[in-house]
Design a protein around this motif. Structure first.
Motif, mmCIF file in Angstrom:
data_model
loop_
_atom_site.group_PDB
_atom_site.id
_atom_site.type_symbol
_atom_site.label_atom_id
_atom_site.label_comp_id
_atom_site.label_asym_id
_atom_site.label_seq_id
_atom_site.Cartn_x
_atom_site.Cartn_y
_atom_site.Cartn_z
ATOM 1 N N SER A 1 0.722 -1.082 -0.061
ATOM 2 C CA SER A 1 0.043 0.082 -0.129
ATOM 3 C C SER A 1 0.831 1.261 -0.013
ATOM 4 C CB SER A 1 -0.861 0.253 1.197
ATOM 5 O OG SER A 1 -1.659 -1.141 1.041
ATOM 6 N N ALA A 2 2.069 1.256 0.793
ATOM 7 C CA ALA A 2 2.790 2.426 0.913
ATOM 8 C C ALA A 2 3.462 2.662 -0.360
ATOM 9 C CB ALA A 2 3.922 2.102 1.801
ATOM 10 N N LEU A 3 3.870 1.521 -1.393
ATOM 11 C CA LEU A 3 4.087 1.998 -2.714
ATOM 12 C C LEU A 3 3.214 2.495 -3.465
ATOM 13 C CD1 LEU A 3 6.348 -1.394 -3.357
ATOM 14 C CD2 LEU A 3 7.239 0.836 -3.137
ATOM 15 N N LEU A 4 1.987 1.807 -3.511
ATOM 16 C CA LEU A 4 0.914 2.365 -4.274
ATOM 17 C C LEU A 4 0.527 3.953 -3.814
ATOM 18 C CD1 LEU A 4 -1.631 -0.392 -4.425
ATOM 19 C CD2 LEU A 4 -0.365 0.443 -6.255
ATOM 20 N N GLY A 5 0.774 4.179 -2.373
ATOM 21 C CA GLY A 5 0.581 5.484 -1.994
ATOM 22 C C GLY A 5 1.564 6.672 -2.670
ATOM 23 N N LEU A 6 2.668 6.372 -2.710
ATOM 24 C CA LEU A 6 3.707 6.906 -3.195
ATOM 25 C C LEU A 6 3.510 7.137 -4.771
ATOM 26 C CD1 LEU A 6 6.346 8.366 -2.985
ATOM 27 C CD2 LEU A 6 7.646 6.267 -3.585
ATOM 28 N N GLY A 7 3.167 6.005 -5.536
ATOM 29 C CA GLY A 7 2.810 6.117 -6.927
ATOM 30 C C GLY A 7 1.638 7.262 -7.065
ATOM 31 N N GLY A 8 0.564 7.204 -6.005
ATOM 32 C CA GLY A 8 -0.674 8.124 -6.338
ATOM 33 C C GLY A 8 0.003 9.463 -6.270
ATOM 34 N N GLN A 9 0.887 9.531 -5.151
ATOM 35 C CA GLN A 9 1.479 10.985 -4.727
ATOM 36 C C GLN A 9 2.052 11.421 -5.865
ATOM 37 O OE1 GLN A 9 3.718 10.497 -1.286
ATOM 38 N NE2 GLN A 9 4.998 12.256 -1.686
ATOM 39 N N LEU A 10 3.057 10.590 -6.674
ATOM 40 C CA LEU A 10 3.737 11.139 -7.494
ATOM 41 C C LEU A 10 3.088 11.273 -9.004
ATOM 42 C CD1 LEU A 10 7.166 9.141 -7.129
ATOM 43 C CD2 LEU A 10 6.557 11.439 -6.391
ATOM 44 N N THR A 11 2.029 10.483 -9.329
ATOM 45 C CA THR A 11 1.349 10.761 -10.463
ATOM 46 C C THR A 11 0.017 11.334 -10.378
ATOM 47 O OG1 THR A 11 0.321 8.401 -10.063
ATOM 48 C CG2 THR A 11 2.347 8.558 -11.250
ATOM 49 N N GLY A 12 -0.255 11.940 -9.241
ATOM 50 C CA GLY A 12 -1.418 12.758 -9.301
ATOM 51 C C GLY A 12 -2.583 12.106 -9.247
ATOM 52 N N ARG A 13 -2.908 11.046 -8.485
ATOM 53 C CA ARG A 13 -4.117 10.240 -8.167
ATOM 54 C C ARG A 13 -4.337 10.511 -6.522
ATOM 55 N NH1 ARG A 13 -1.180 7.128 -11.923
ATOM 56 N NH2 ARG A 13 -2.523 6.394 -13.720
ATOM 57 N N PRO A 14 -5.155 11.461 -6.134
ATOM 58 C CA PRO A 14 -5.403 11.809 -4.895
ATOM 59 C C PRO A 14 -6.022 10.759 -4.105
ATOM 60 C CG PRO A 14 -6.532 13.208 -6.283
ATOM 61 C CD PRO A 14 -5.607 12.325 -7.277
ATOM 62 N N THR A 15 -7.229 10.180 -4.653
ATOM 63 C CA THR A 15 -7.876 9.063 -4.072
ATOM 64 C C THR A 15 -7.278 7.936 -3.808
ATOM 65 O OG1 THR A 15 -9.664 10.058 -5.361
ATOM 66 C CG2 THR A 15 -10.085 8.222 -3.912
#
Ligand code: SF4
Ligand code: SF4
Lengths: 334, 362
Positions: free
Chosen positions: B77-91
């Motif tokens: 989940s933390a990896l997905l969170g970082l991905g979301g953070q870096l690629t602009g996927r706030p949800t």
């Protein structure tokens, strides 16, 4: 971090300076009579609570079954018929003809004239008892100690391995780390017998050290006072010998040579080889059959010896996981 | 074995396990007429001390197996969170961060509960020991939790429209939440993988024999579980990367599991196929396949995505519990310790290596 495998002086490896010589046991099972004085002496000295219900197990004259949190010396009883005795003699002879390494002093036979000695094997008995007092091996590379996360297990100046009761948090990693199945986490559930006849059994004395890992300390408290460990002191037949590790190995080699000269090729040493999977053990045994017959592993290996490789493999796996995640996002954006 | 008149008073002995079945059991050699034929090759017979185990199983309960699963979910989940953070996927970022913290907290509680002395859990951090995967793991867990905690608290604060009583710390929190997400992601992989080393670095036969490939199995399992969770929590619009990660995870786990079983000694691999552990691992594979297929074929449908995600989560939990149980049962039966050890010793001797046996003639 010291050495993970191979021959070494464990105290020096643990960075003790000016340490006394490594101490150890030599348990000569060929003269053990199974009296269990060692088990009792150990319990008394170390205040270990009762294990089990004092009933004989349904297999042999054994009522403790295995080493454990509250049983630091365990006397194994094995009953064997003739077939098995013959097999043991054969497997021992096979070991001799392998030309196992003879490190240390040459066998005493070297300067004796053996032509006079009668080397026909004594009559093979049609039945025998094997009795062996098992104990923590105080390995040169101790799996339990290596994997302990709290530092509760430590290497003493005598080269032995001891748990610090006040540090251990009972995580249980050491239990799985020991290739000999020695150390165990103490659970309650033992009913302690009242020390005095008048005391009611209903309020037994509290079991000490519940929930933490326990095993033989090679009587660290006694060693510091220059005393012999309780079991060795109590052993009436000198089956349990205690002393400097080098001397113990020497004694063991001399004894096995003596038995071989009598034709008892089933005699063999266990733990005297510093090239084995745990770097040699501090407690050396003379056995009269294959180790597994006594419940000992035939080819133990300290798991930590492979740890650097395991870390490398885990590193590769982590890289793969990160790469997969990166790929998932990169392709997703395109 | 004895022939004494008192034998009838003895309790019956447990049958010793013999491996004579393959060569026609019942062929007796001791006819009693003195013409006993000596076998040319001694029969492979498995002896032990009255069937008692040689090594002891770790005193770990289901809490630890649950932690294996939760740690994986948190890491992924933390990896997905970082991905979301870096690629602009706030949800995706928000959901992944919150689930990372939830999973890691539950996992830590499970770990502490399993200690013999839970009140001494902080002793884990009184030293750092490279030779102890448990020690290394405790530090990884702590470092991960710090980052995951900060990132998730920032999200919770946003979700509650800045109602957390943070006072002057709010700007600080907002400033560090990005770096915290990166820090958590840095320790995410190690968090998912170290548990494989923890199991591998034991004398428990099946775990030890699996040590080479277990890290790959565990990170794959972590990837598919966290991706599955994200597919449940996050609308399909933002869950594209999660779907891909799930597919990678399923493929990785299938391959790693097969390679692992193939490279293990057949005896040591046996517990992976037997009993409860075997059933769990079989179901894990089925569910992973179903979840993976669902993701690929219908992942853009919210309901299918959620169902697939659930299947993936269950698959991961079953993998962890299955591997965990298989190890414990391998430690409880002396056969799994003795036979492979005898075989490897014999193999070394056959190869001319005779100097490294623990048993010596002198
Ligand atoms: S025998 Fe087991 S408990 Fe004893 S020192 Fe070796 S690894 Fe530790
Ligand atoms: S149970 Fe105690 S002695 Fe054993 S590894 Fe854990 S902290 Fe160390």
């Amino acid at each position: 971090m010291g050495q993970l495998s191979g021959p070494t002086d464990p105290s020096a490896d643990a960075r003790w300076e000016d340490h006394p010589p490594r101490k150890g046991f030599f348990t000569d099972t060929s003269i053990c009579i199974g009296c269990k004085a060692c088990e009792v002496a150990c319990k008394e000295w170390n205040h270990n609570p009762q294990d089990g219900n004092l009933e004989l197990l349904k297999s042999s004259y054994d009522n403790t079954g295995a080493l454990g949190a509250s049983t630091w010396r365990h006397v194994a009883f094995v009953e064997q018929g003739q077939e098995r005795v013959v097999q043991a003699r054969e497997s021992g002879r096979a070991l001799v003809s392998l030309g196992m390494p003879a490190i240390g002093p040459p066998a005493p036979a070297a300067d004796q004239d053996l032509s006079e000695v009668d080397t026909t094997p004594p009559d093979t008995p049609d039945f025998r008892w094997l009795m062996s007092s098992d104990v923590c091996k105080h390995c040169t590379h101790a799996g339990c100690l290596d994997v302990c996360p709290t530092g509760a297990l430590f290497r003493t100046e005598f080269g032995t391995v001891v748990v610090q009761d006040d540090v251990c948090n009972g995580c249980g990693t050491c239990v799985a780390g020991c290739p000999f199945g020695v150390i165990e986490r103490r659970s309650d559930g033992t009913v302690a017998v009242a020390a005095q006849r008048e005391e009611p059994h209903a309020q037994p004395p509290a079991v000490p050290n519940v929930g933490i890992a326990q095993k033989c300390t090679l009587c660290y408290d006694r060693l510091i006072a220059d005393e012999t460990p309780a079991c060795a002191k109590a052993c009436p037949t000198t089956s349990i010998k205690f002393g400097d590790h080098d001397h113990m190995v020497e004694t063991a080699r001399a004894r096995v040579a003596e038995l071989h000269a009598q034709g008892l090729t089933e005699a063999r040493l266990y733990g005297a080889n510093e090239l084995d999977g745990v770097g040699g053990t501090g407690s050396v045994f003379l056995l009269l059959d294959e180790p597994e017959v006594y419940g000992l592993p035939p080819d133990p290996r300290v798991p930590t010896a492979d740890l650097p490789r395991m870390y490398r493999r885990a590193g590769m796996a982590v890289a793969g996981m990160v790469a997969a995640a990166a790929l998932a996002f990169l392709r997703g954006r395109a | 074995m004895t022939h004494s008149e008192f034998d009838s008073f003895r309790p019956t002995e447990p049958a010793r396990r013999r491996r004579t079945d393959r060569r026609g059991a019942g062929r007796r050699r001791d006819g009693g007429d003195g013409s006993r034929e000596m076998p040319m090759v001694p029969e492979a017979e498995f002896t032990s001390y009255y069937g008692r185990p040689v090594v002891k199983p770790a005193p770990w309960g289901d809490d630890v197996a649950a932690y294996l699963f939760l740690g994986g979910v948190a890491g992924g989940s933390a990896l997905l969170g970082l991905g979301g953070q870096l690629t602009g996927r706030p949800t995706l970022r928000r959901n992944a961060r919150v689930t990372a913290l939830a999973a890691v907290s539950l996992g830590a509680v499970a770990l502490v509960r399993d200690l013999g002395r839970p009140e001494r859990f902080l002793h884990m951090l009184r030293t750092f020991k490279l030779t102890s995967p448990m020690s290394v793991g405790s530090w990884i867990l702590s470092a991960f939790s710090a980052g995951a905690g900060v990132a998730a608290v920032a999200e919770i604060d946003r979700m509650s429209s800045a109602r957390l009583p943070l006072g002057p710390l709010r700007p600080v929190l907002q400033a560090v939440e990005g770096p915290a997400g990166v820090e958590a992601a840095l320790f995410a992989g190690p968090l998912a993988a170290y548990t494989a080393v923890l199991l591998g670095d034991t004398a428990t036969p099946t775990w030890n024999a699996a040590r080479e490939e277990l890290p790959f199995v565990f990170v794959s399992s972590a990837a598919l579980a966290s991706a599955g969770l994200a597919m449940i929590t996050t609308p399909v619009r933002e869950a594209g990367p999660a779907r891909k990660l799930a597919a990678f995870g399923v493929m990785g786990e299938m391959v790693a599991m097969r390679v692992m079983e193939h490279r293990m000694d057949p005896v040591e691999a046996e517990p992976l196929h037997q009993g409860r552990a075997g059933a769990m691992l079989r179901w894990s594979e089925r569910l992973a396949a179903a979840g993976g297929l669902g993701t690929l074929l219908g992942g853009r449908n919210r309901a299918v995505a959620a169902a697939s995600g659930l299947a993936l989560l269950a698959a991961s939990a079953l993998t962890r519990f299955g591997v965990f149980e298989a190890g414990l049962s391998s430690a409880k039966d002396p056969r799994y310790t003795i036979e492979p050890q005898k075989n490897r010793l014999a193999a070394r001797r056959a190869a001319g290596i005779t100097g490294d046996s623990i048993t010596t003639a002198g």
